[in-house]
Scaffold this active site. Structure first.
Site, PDB file in Angstrom:
ATOM      1  N   ARG A  72      24.703   6.433   6.715  1.00 25.63           N
ATOM      2  CA  ARG A  72      26.274   6.739   7.074  1.00 25.63           C
ATOM      3  C   ARG A  72      26.911   5.552   7.167  1.00 25.63           C
ATOM      4  NH1 ARG A  72      26.831   7.955  12.744  1.00 25.63           N
ATOM      5  NH2 ARG A  72      27.840   6.067  12.767  1.00 25.63           N
TER       6      ARG A  72
ATOM      7  N   TYR B  77      28.027   0.181  18.629  1.00 25.24           N
ATOM      8  CA  TYR B  77      26.669   0.278  18.642  1.00 25.24           C
ATOM      9  C   TYR B  77      25.618  -0.443  17.294  1.00 25.24           C
ATOM     10  CZ  TYR B  77      27.781   4.627  16.264  1.00 25.24           C
ATOM     11  OH  TYR B  77      28.129   5.756  15.366  1.00 25.24           O
TER      12      TYR B  77
ATOM     13  N   HIS C 169      30.548   8.301  12.848  1.00 26.89           N
ATOM     14  CA  HIS C 169      29.834   9.617  13.016  1.00 26.89           C
ATOM     15  C   HIS C 169      31.145  10.761  12.609  1.00 26.89           C
ATOM     16  CE1 HIS C 169      27.675  13.045  14.436  1.00 26.89           C
ATOM     17  NE2 HIS C 169      28.499  13.294  15.352  1.00 26.89           N
TER      18      HIS C 169
HETATM   19  C1  LIG Z   1      22.736  21.463  20.162  1.00 28.61           C
HETATM   20  C2  LIG Z   1      23.663  20.295  20.116  1.00 28.61           C
HETATM   21  N1  LIG Z   1      23.564  19.213  20.977  1.00 28.61           N
HETATM   22  C3  LIG Z   1      24.185  18.213  20.755  1.00 28.61           C
HETATM   23  C4  LIG Z   1      25.325  18.200  20.129  1.00 28.61           C
HETATM   24  C5  LIG Z   1      26.268  16.890  19.833  1.00 28.61           C
HETATM   25  N2  LIG Z   1      25.869  16.042  18.443  1.00 28.61           N
HETATM   26  C6  LIG Z   1      26.808  16.422  17.738  1.00 28.61           C
HETATM   27  S1  LIG Z   1      26.230  15.332  16.297  1.00 28.61           S
HETATM   28  C7  LIG Z   1      25.072  14.911  16.992  1.00 28.61           C
HETATM   29  C8  LIG Z   1      24.108  14.107  16.425  1.00 28.61           C
HETATM   30  C9  LIG Z   1      23.260  14.693  15.199  1.00 28.61           C
HETATM   31  O1  LIG Z   1      22.749  13.778  14.253  1.00 28.61           O
HETATM   32  P1  LIG Z   1      21.767  13.794  12.841  1.00 28.61           P
HETATM   33  O2  LIG Z   1      21.229  15.216  13.107  1.00 28.61           O
HETATM   34  O3  LIG Z   1      21.246  12.585  12.605  1.00 28.61           O
HETATM   35  O4  LIG Z   1      23.219  14.085  12.123  1.00 28.61           O
HETATM   36  P2  LIG Z   1      24.224  13.154  11.260  1.00 28.61           P
HETATM   37  O5  LIG Z   1      25.482  13.291  12.267  1.00 28.61           O
HETATM   38  O6  LIG Z   1      23.831  11.865  11.189  1.00 28.61           O
HETATM   39  O7  LIG Z   1      24.745  13.706  10.140  1.00 28.61           O
HETATM   40  C10 LIG Z   1      24.946  15.375  18.186  1.00 28.61           C
HETATM   41  C11 LIG Z   1      23.684  14.899  19.362  1.00 28.61           C
HETATM   42  C12 LIG Z   1      25.710  19.290  19.115  1.00 28.61           C
HETATM   43  N3  LIG Z   1      26.519  19.317  18.463  1.00 28.61           N
HETATM   44  N4  LIG Z   1      24.597  20.382  18.964  1.00 28.61           N
END
Ligand SMILES: Cc1ncc(C[n+]2csc(CCOP(=O)(O)OP(=O)(O)O)c2C)c(N)n1
Ligand SMILES: [Mg+2]
Length: 358
Positions: free
Chosen positions: A252, A265, A256
């Site tokens: 990425r 970070y 985020h």
């Molecule tokens: C069930 C749930 N827990 C926590 C969150 C908060 N949250 C949003 S994005 C994220 C990280 C996701 O990371 P990843 O699966 O690697 O996807 P990326 O954002 O890197 O595409 C979190 C913890 C959420 N949206 N849903």
């Protein structure tokens, strides 16, 4: 865990194409050129999304910068009849499926509650709760199997989603039912500010074997390798072979979301290292080596990117606010008195502003 022996790669860093024993790319010259146009357009859509958020036109944006090959390559390998469940960063998948990305911008502007009709292009709505869509996809795939449909279901999720119970339940349920599903994990190295090393001690792709189905790791910044690996998994699913887990190793390059500051970070060195591996330059180098590059292609890609950017910008600027009633209309079939009273109060409150403005 990047660039392990097991990782499938077809394009070397300098764009040289290496034949692979298992994974082949059978695309015409025109189709190979079209992939380039799509990569460039998707990057531009993403830049425009970030700009529009910075200019106050969108509430938030989740950039897919750097993940274009993973998205364009995988979605490009599917049939229109296949069904796709995205997460929230799959703007490239949306574009390749043929759903107008203006719908995505509408969602990030808060001007619509969902986005598009999932049945129009067999593309489900964005899923914000992490990992939930993996279960939806497996349920859908099992249903399609019962219907006797020759259809594969593909679900997109991130590295962080593999730490969710839902995703592991989906793996297990898919394996037990031999569901025609492709689990497409974009391992972009980060789950917001949590690095891969704090999420897991073993590579993601190997996890599938514990559940009883195959997994494969692919260079997610190599659009041809992603295409070939996804096509093989989708064919296998449609032919009754059951699920496959694909781990596309990518990065990425952006934040985020636009509410995040990744300089808090991660290091500039890490970013530089991955910037050097970004997917579009490598693919362009391949096209040049293969004699498929031309100024005309360059112009066409830029022109399509320009016109797409202009079109989404004016669509967002002219986007009407959603009707106030959308807040409550789709919550209950028969809204309770308390909610109705609340909404009436809101209507009176909003009316005061209209009166003042007038
Ligand atoms: C069930 C749930 N827990 C926590 C969150 C908060 N949250 C949003 S994005 C994220 C990280 C996701 O990371 P990843 O699966 O690697 O996807 P990326 O954002 O890197 O595409 C979190 C913890 C959420 N949206 N849903
Ligand atoms: Mg991630």
């Amino acid at each position: 865990m990047n660039r392990t022996d097991e990782q499938v790669r077809l394009l070397a860093d300098d764009g040289t194409l290496h034949e692979h024993d298992t994974y082949k790319v059978e695309l015409s010259d025109d189709e190979l050129r079209e992939l380039y146009v799509k990569l460039v357009v998707v990057r531009r859509i993403d830049t425009e999304g970030t700009n529009l958020q910075r200019q106050g036109q969108l509430g938030i944006w989740a950039p897919c910068l750097g993940q274009e090959a993973a998205q364009v390559g995988s979605a490009g390998a599917l049939q229109p009849d296949d069904f796709v469940f995205p997460s929230y960063r799959e703007h490239g998948v949306v574009h390749v499926r043929g759903v107008d990305v203006v719908n995505v911008l509408q969602l990030f502007r808060g001007a619509s509650l969902s986005g598009w009709d999932p049945h129009e292009k067999n593309l489900a709505l964005y899923a914000i709760p992490i990992g939930t869509q993996t279960l939806h996809a497996v349920g859908y795939a099992i249903g399609a199997k019962w219907d006797g449909a020759e259809q594969c279901t593909v679900v997109y999720f991130g590295d962080g989603a593999t730490s969710e119970g839902d995703t592991n339940e989906a793996f297990n349920f898919a394996a037990v039912n031999a569901a025609p599903v492709v689990f497409f994990c974009q391992n972009n190295q980060w789950a917001i500010s949590v690095p891969l090393s704090k999420q897991m001690a073993a590579p993601i792709w190997r996890r599938s074997f514990g559940f009883g189905f195959p997994g494969v790791q692919v260079d997610g910044n190599d659009v041809l390798a992603v295409y070939a690996v996804t096509k093989a998994a989708a064919d296998r699913a449609r032919e009754g072979g059951g699920p496959t887990l694909i781990e596309a190793v990518t990065y990425r390059l952006g934040a985020h979301t636009t509410t995040d500051d990744p300089t808090r970070y991660r290091t500039a060195d890490e970013l530089d290292m991955w910037m050097a591996r970004e997917p579009i330059g490598r693919y362009r180098a391949f096209l040049e080596k293969a004699g498929l590059w031309s100024d005309e292609l360059d112009r066409r890609a830029k022109a399509e990117a320009d016109s797409t950017a202009a079109r989404i910008r004016s669509a967002v600027e002219e986007m009407p606010d959603p009707p106030l009633g959308d807040l409550v209309d789709y919550v209950y079939a028969d809204p309770p008195q308390t909610l109705r009273r609340q909404f009436e109060r809101l209507q009176r409150f909003e009316a005061e502003f209209v009166a003042e403005e007038g």
